[in-house]
Design an enzyme around this catalytic site. Sequence first.
Site, PDB file in Angstrom:
ATOM      1  N   ARG A   1       0.842  -1.200   0.000  1.00 15.62           N
ATOM      2  CA  ARG A   1       0.000   0.000   0.000  1.00 15.62           C
ATOM      3  C   ARG A   1       0.882   1.257   0.000  1.00 15.62           C
ATOM      4  NH1 ARG A   1      -0.837   4.708   2.504  1.00 15.62           N
ATOM      5  NH2 ARG A   1      -0.450   3.767   4.533  1.00 15.62           N
ATOM      6  N   ASP A   2       1.501   1.557   1.125  1.00 15.26           N
ATOM      7  CA  ASP A   2       2.269   2.805   1.211  1.00 15.26           C
ATOM      8  C   ASP A   2       3.537   2.747   0.378  1.00 15.26           C
ATOM      9  OD1 ASP A   2       2.322   5.397   2.137  1.00 15.26           O
ATOM     10  OD2 ASP A   2       3.593   4.927   3.843  1.00 15.26           O
TER      11      ASP A   2
ATOM     12  N   CYS B   1       7.614   9.788  -0.678  1.00 11.67           N
ATOM     13  CA  CYS B   1       6.829  10.762   0.076  1.00 11.67           C
ATOM     14  C   CYS B   1       6.505  11.888  -0.890  1.00 11.67           C
ATOM     15  CB  CYS B   1       7.629  11.297   1.257  1.00 11.67           C
ATOM     16  SG  CYS B   1       6.775  12.615   2.140  1.00 11.67           S
TER      17      CYS B   1
HETATM   18 MG    MG Z   1       3.241   6.690   4.745  1.00 10.89          MG
END
Ligand code: MG
Length: 297
Positions: A9-10, A233
């Site tokens: 997911r991340d 990020c």
């Molecule tokens: Mg994260």
Amino acid sequence: MKIVEVGPRDGLQNEKKPISTPDKLHYINQLVAAGLTRIEAVSFVRADRVPQMADAEGVMAGVPRSEFVSYSGLVMNDRGLTRAIECGVDEVNIVVVASETFSQRNQNMTIADSLTTLAPMIERARHEGIEVTVTVGASFGCPFEGEVPTERVVGIVEQAALLGANEIALADTIGVGTPVDVRRLVLGAQAVTDLPLRLHLHNTRNTGYANAFTAFELGVAALDASAGGIGGCPFAPNATGNIATEDLSYMLERAGVAVGLDFELTTEAAEFIAEKLEIKTPALLGRAGWFPAARHE
Ligand code: MG
């Protein structure tokens, strides 16, 4: 101490290079083979906002189901929760952001509105027999507003606990936290709830493992990590990702925690997905090897 594998997911969601559903399933199968038993596999968000997660239904339809593995999906709103329920996730991870600007940009809702929608969502998920984690996003800092007040984070934790969440996660979404912040926020949360706490940490500024160990010493129940430490990020384009599952597992095992992962299989999973993403993983254990070297499960 439990590791929640968030690579699928991340780890993937900020990566531009599309990964096919069969490749995601191969990767998840490798993670399960490595011994990971809590996997955040997908997020149920808008495909135009997060194209990499557009095949969440397809992924959840193909994951290897077992009573020993719990699959989680991240949701932002009731529409996402409906999809998660239809996919038969074991857990949902509902995000409430602790910064007003971030909340409005991330989920088009004020913090107050997202807390209002939280109650019926938790009730609905629990009614379906789904475990609920409430993640407090941007707990450690906001890319738009800077410092986030402890009282605001703790207030959200308290409210989520009262509404019936099974677990509370504090997320260092942009990777700015330090051990002092971990202590401040975990002690704050522990003062208002007995629920198990989970931390979502990034190694953006090389504080991820110090933060993880501080969390461990404070009795945090679960830590998010991704095999290989993949995961970008959006607010720090050159940053490294989540803390790495294998590096975290080494540190915890050396502290006496029986994490029980096969580290070679964990690094194999990381290498597989890194090759597909055409990236180099930031994790170090795969390069350095376990110590003592002869260790076998
Ligand atoms: Mg994260």
